[in-house]
Design a protein around this motif. Structure first.
Motif, mmCIF file in Angstrom:
data_model
loop_
_atom_site.group_PDB
_atom_site.id
_atom_site.type_symbol
_atom_site.label_atom_id
_atom_site.label_comp_id
_atom_site.label_asym_id
_atom_site.label_seq_id
_atom_site.Cartn_x
_atom_site.Cartn_y
_atom_site.Cartn_z
ATOM 1 N N HIS A 160 12.008 8.896 3.025
ATOM 2 C CA HIS A 160 10.956 8.928 2.004
ATOM 3 C C HIS A 160 11.175 7.848 0.948
ATOM 4 O O HIS A 160 10.255 7.183 0.502
ATOM 5 C CB HIS A 160 10.925 10.313 1.365
ATOM 6 C CG HIS A 160 9.819 10.478 0.363
ATOM 7 N ND1 HIS A 160 8.495 10.329 0.692
ATOM 8 C CD2 HIS A 160 9.860 10.773 -0.959
ATOM 9 C CE1 HIS A 160 7.752 10.532 -0.370
ATOM 10 N NE2 HIS A 160 8.567 10.805 -1.394
ATOM 11 N N LEU B 233 8.688 4.654 0.044
ATOM 12 C CA LEU B 233 8.189 4.377 -1.300
ATOM 13 C C LEU B 233 8.498 2.959 -1.735
ATOM 14 O O LEU B 233 7.744 2.345 -2.496
ATOM 15 C CB LEU B 233 8.810 5.371 -2.303
ATOM 16 C CG LEU B 233 8.362 6.830 -2.137
ATOM 17 C CD1 LEU B 233 9.154 7.720 -3.090
ATOM 18 C CD2 LEU B 233 6.880 6.978 -2.399
ATOM 19 N N PRO C 230 6.132 -0.977 -0.322
ATOM 20 C CA PRO C 230 5.144 -1.866 -0.958
ATOM 21 C C PRO C 230 5.757 -2.911 -1.857
ATOM 22 O O PRO C 230 5.156 -3.942 -2.125
ATOM 23 C CB PRO C 230 4.257 -0.896 -1.747
ATOM 24 C CG PRO C 230 4.448 0.421 -1.086
ATOM 25 C CD PRO C 230 5.862 0.428 -0.622
ATOM 26 N N ALA D 222 0.607 -0.377 -8.028
ATOM 27 C CA ALA D 222 1.127 0.390 -6.892
ATOM 28 C C ALA D 222 2.647 0.269 -6.817
ATOM 29 O O ALA D 222 3.352 1.258 -6.519
ATOM 30 C CB ALA D 222 0.490 -0.093 -5.600
ATOM 31 N N ALA D 223 3.178 -0.936 -7.094
ATOM 32 C CA ALA D 223 4.626 -1.123 -7.077
ATOM 33 C C ALA D 223 5.289 -0.326 -8.195
ATOM 34 O O ALA D 223 6.368 0.269 -8.003
ATOM 35 C CB ALA D 223 4.950 -2.611 -7.218
ATOM 36 N N SER E 197 5.264 3.285 -7.050
ATOM 37 C CA SER E 197 6.266 3.501 -5.999
ATOM 38 C C SER E 197 7.683 3.444 -6.575
ATOM 39 O O SER E 197 8.565 4.237 -6.192
ATOM 40 C CB SER E 197 6.113 2.444 -4.912
ATOM 41 O OG SER E 197 4.838 2.535 -4.320
ATOM 42 N N GLN F 69 8.420 6.676 -8.339
ATOM 43 C CA GLN F 69 8.761 7.736 -7.389
ATOM 44 C C GLN F 69 10.162 7.507 -6.810
ATOM 45 O O GLN F 69 10.938 8.461 -6.633
ATOM 46 C CB GLN F 69 7.732 7.770 -6.267
ATOM 47 C CG GLN F 69 6.348 8.202 -6.735
ATOM 48 C CD GLN F 69 5.366 8.277 -5.585
ATOM 49 O OE1 GLN F 69 5.758 8.312 -4.431
ATOM 50 N NE2 GLN F 69 4.082 8.304 -5.922
ATOM 51 N N ALA F 70 10.498 6.249 -6.501
ATOM 52 C CA ALA F 70 11.852 5.954 -6.013
ATOM 53 C C ALA F 70 12.890 6.284 -7.065
ATOM 54 O O ALA F 70 14.004 6.760 -6.741
ATOM 55 C CB ALA F 70 11.940 4.477 -5.610
ATOM 56 N N SER G 77 3.286 8.585 -12.318
ATOM 57 C CA SER G 77 2.051 8.854 -11.576
ATOM 58 C C SER G 77 0.840 8.891 -12.497
ATOM 59 O O SER G 77 -0.172 8.221 -12.256
ATOM 60 C CB SER G 77 2.179 10.180 -10.820
ATOM 61 O OG SER G 77 0.974 10.481 -10.152
#
Length: 834
Positions: free
Chosen positions: A3, A7, A10, A250-251, A254, A257-258, A345
């Motif tokens: 996962h 993430l 991208p 988006a990066a 991501s 989230q990472a 987010s």
């Protein structure tokens, strides 16, 4: 672990995406706005255009050609320029002998018509006298062998003559009706043509004003599009920046989230290590006690079985992995304390919403400038306001319009008289054609009855009344022919004289151009009919040349040489107007400061991650201990072996003790070893996840922070360049509407409002009306009627000669004077009703 890799995927293309977007921003692209849509302008001179009149090809064209050839034989003289000049300028100087000399062919035809008019009634009168004296139109004296041949020959000639009469009278009826049908529309077209010519120049200033007023069409369209220019600019900025903003956001999402995943694994790693170290101490003491008891029991002398093998495995009851040897991550956790502070987010979602609202934001920021642009667009250029002022030829146009109006008003009574006399002519023509048709019918009916009577003559029992009736019908046709010969020849000559001269004097010279040459020759036309005088022009113009130029589509500017006195391009110059619009567009601005891309809390989280040293933790040390077993020997296998030894002992006490130790080992495995193994598996998951993501996580964090900083700093400059490009595209689009208007005005003024094509069209239509639609059927009518009139002569001859063969053949029996016994009895004239 997978996962976390998904993430971070991208992020790998972020650098390439940003480099491409940097190259794309600033390139002029007008595809989003598109070209200017076509505008629909209302023609200002549409009512003056005359549809060309053309006679449709038909069956009568060959007849018209025959008439033309006949008239060219009748009139061999060229166009009488001197005679017409005298008629137009000095009517009293016209000499009769010159007119007669020119009309020599018509004089010959008049002589022929006069002879016909004299001889036919005379012949008819003589025939009546002969009939009264029983000298002609009697019976066949005797029957002989050549009777049938003579009778057949006469009947054939009479039938052919009758068929020729029928053909001629049908053509005469058709052309008479065609002349009558086309006379009405042709006469009505004269005022229409004059009205169109009157409006050719007289309404030009008003139409120029109407053209200038239609400048409101591009103004309204530009004003409508100005209402959406803010949204268009914002959309263009959004479209060209989204290739850079969307990947970056988006990066960031991501990476957030990472970061959360890494923090979760890091915290799990630290907690698991602590639990493993604490459980390791309890497990070590329990193993020590268990090992000591087993060694004592297995070393007794009474132990039976494989006690030595169990003893060696019991000595291995000690820890396999020592988690006190793994490195500490407390310093990393200390630096990442409170991370993540930001909700990545929701932050990315908010920034996306802010970026997507850029068109609306741009519309709000540019609303004041748009209002100023609308005020500039609402103004009309100075040249268009004066488009209709100073147009040359106003005085000449009024005189020309007045002259045409006088001609139109004076022509209406004459045109009504022409229609009235045409009605009379049509009625007379129908009556005389009906008489000729009646003569042909009498001939056909007489032939039918006569042939029937001849066929019944061979039978003595059949009466001969049919043949007698056929002879009477032939005599009726002869009487009608003599009676109406004079009206026929009078109508033929009257229509011939008018139609023939129109064709030879007007139509032929008009088609050959001799009329234009006559009008262009100085002195031929009176001053009141001079075109330059009527138009008030300083220079004389050639009517023939002007006609050719107009027919080729030349503008009135060229024909009347108006270019020197009226500069149209000066009135259509709107450069100052467009320059003002461009200056107003330069003040448009779009502020992108509301787009943060990265909040302060998110930046602190990423900076903490960047300086945490997460990538410097020695994860292989963890894997070394993870790969070792928790206990060097398997407690379950040792417990099972002890249970087997317990059953093999002869000493029940020793067997009972070994059974208890086996049970204790099983409890130790469930209570101490299995929890440690679960913690080792959990630790393995976290270590491997961090080991795979930590090396690239720091690099990607640095790239994201650098790209965010760069994009945040470049956004205003990029937005300004995009705004300038979009403004240029918008101005080019709006100028397209004004260019359409200017092109339409130029075409409308020079090719429609200021064109003389209606003049050539009116002349061509006049020629078609006069020559093709009126003169041709008119001349064809008298030609066909003359055909019938002259064929009445052989019809009379053959009818008289044929009729005697249809009467009964009677031989003389006695010298009595009774009509029944006379061989050559001629019926009394009073018995024939003519």
């Amino acid at each position: 672990m997978r996962h976390a890799l998904a993430l971070l995927a991208p992020l790998l293309g972020l650098g390439l995406g940003l480099s491409l977007s940097r190259l794309a921003v600033g390139a002029t692209d007008c595809k989003s706005l598109g070209p200017a849509e076509p505008l629909t302008f209302t023609p200002a001179a549409r009512a003056r255009w005359l549809a060309p009149r053309v006679r449709a090809p038909g069956l009568l064209d060959s007849l018209y050609g025959t008439v033309h050839r006949f008239l060219s034989v009748v009139q061999l003289n060229p166009f009488p320029s001197e005679l017409v000049k005298a008629l137009l300028n000095e009517l009293a100087s016209v000499k009769v002998n010159e007119v007669v000399r020119y009309e020599a062919g018509y004089v010959v035809c008049a002589v022929v018509a006069g002879l016909y008019l004299l001889l036919m009634p005379t012949a008819g009168l003589c025939f009546c006298c002969c009939r009264c004296r029983r000298r002609c139109g009697g019976r066949v004296k005797t029957e002989h062998k050549a009777l049938a041949c003579e009778c057949a020959a006469l009947m054939v000639f009479l039938l052919l003559t009758t068929l020729l009469l029928l053909i001629g009278v049908v053509c005469a009826l058709v052309t008479n009706q065609r002349t009558h049908e086309q006379m009405g529309p042709s006469v009505e077209a004269v005022p229409e043509t004059l009205l169109s010519l009157r409006g050719l120049v007289s309404d030009v200033p008003q139409e120029l004003q109407a053209v200038a007023q239609q400048f409101s069409l591009p103004q309204e369209r530009v004003s409508e599009e100005l209402d959406g220019v803010g949204v268009s600019i914002g959309s263009a900025v959004h479209t060209q920046l989204r290739s850079a903003v969307y990947p970056l956001l988006a990066a960031v999402g991501s990476l957030g989230q990472a970061l959360q995943v890494s923090m979760h694994h890091l915290q799990a790693l630290n907690a698991t290590v602590v639990e493993l170290q604490a459980g390791q101490q309890d497990l070590e003491s329990a193993l020590q006690e268990q090992r000591d008891r087993l060694l004592q029991l297995l070393q007794e002398a009474g132990c039976q079985g494989d006690c030595a093998g169990a003893l060696s495995r019991a000595r291995a009851l000690e820890l396999g992995a020592d988690f006190s040897q793994v490195p500490s991550v407390d310093h990393v956790l200390h630096r990442l304390k409170g991370v993540p502070e930001a909700n990545f987010s929701s932050m990315v979602q908010e920034e996306n919403s802010t970026f997507n609202a850029l068109p609306t934001l741009a519309a709000m920021q540019t609303s004041s400038v748009v209002q100023e642009l609308k005020k500039a667009v609402a103004q009309q250029p100075e040249g268009l306001r004066t488009l209709a002022e100073g147009f040359p030829g106003s005085e000449a146009a009024s005189r020309w319009a007045q002259a045409l109006q006088e001609v139109e008003e004076s022509s209406r009574p004459y045109l009504q008289e022409v229609q009235r006399y045409e009605t009379y002519r049509w009625i007379v023509g129908c009556v005389l054609c009906s008489v000729v048709l009646l003569v042909a019918l009498c001939n056909l009916l007489g032939l039918n009855l006569g042939i029937w009577g001849l066929s019944a003559r061979e039978d003595p029992s059949q009466p001969e009344a049919k043949g007698e009736a056929g002879a009477h019908f032939l005599m009726v046709g002869v009487g009608l022919s003599f009676l109406f010969a004079a009206p026929l020849i009078l109508l033929v000559f009257a229509t011939f004289l008018v139609g023939g001269n129109v064709q030879t004097l007007v139509c032929q010279s008009w088609e050959s151009g001799e009329l234009f040459e006559f009008a262009d020759t100085p002195g031929n036309l009176p001053p009141s009919m001079n075109l330059s005088h009527l138009l008030g022009l300083r220079k004389n113009i050639s009517i023939h040349q002007a006609y050719r130029q107009c027919k080729e589509g030349a503008a009135l500017w060229t024909v009347l040489q108006l270019n020197d006195s009226y500069n149209l391009e000066e009135h259509l110059d709107i450069s100052q107007y467009t320059n003002k619009l461009w200056q107003e567009l330069q003040s448009l601005k779009v502020d992108t400061q509301s787009l943060d891309l990265l909040s302060s809390a998110a930046r602190r989280d990423l900076e903490a991650l960047q300086s945490s040293g997460l990538q410097r933790v020695h994860y292989p040390d963890f894997l070394v201990q993870i790969q070792r077993p928790v206990v060097k020997t398997s407690t379950e296998q040792l417990a099972q072996e002890l249970e087997g030894l317990a059953q093999a002992q002869g000493n029940s006490v020793l067997g009972q003790q070994l059974q208890e130790e086996a049970h204790g080992l099983r409890n130790l495995h469930q209570e101490k070893v299995v929890p440690q193994q679960s913690l080792v598996a959990k630790l393995n998951l976290s270590v491997r996840a961090l080991e795979s993501s930590a090396p690239n996580l720091q690099l990607e964090t640095s790239d994201v922070l650098a790209n965010v900083t760069y994009l945040k700093g470049e956004l205003p400059a990029w937005a300004t360049r995009i705004l300038r490009n979009v403004s240029e595209c918008f101005l080019a689009r709006e100028m397209g509407y004004f260019s359409q208007y200017v092109a339409w005005v130029r075409e409308e003024v020079t090719q429609r409002i200021a064109t003389c094509q209606p003049l050539s069209g009116a002349l061509d239509n006049s020629r078609v009306i006069l020559c093709d639609m009126v003169a041709d059927p008119w001349n064809a009518f008298w030609f066909c009627l003359a055909w019938c009139t002259f064929f009445l002569i052989p019809s009379i001859i053959f009818a008289v000669k044929t009729s005697k063969y249809f009467r009964p053949i009677r031989k003389r029996l006695s010298s009595t004077s009774s009509e029944e016994t006379q061989l050559f009895h001629i019926p009394r004239v009073t018995s024939l009703k003519l």
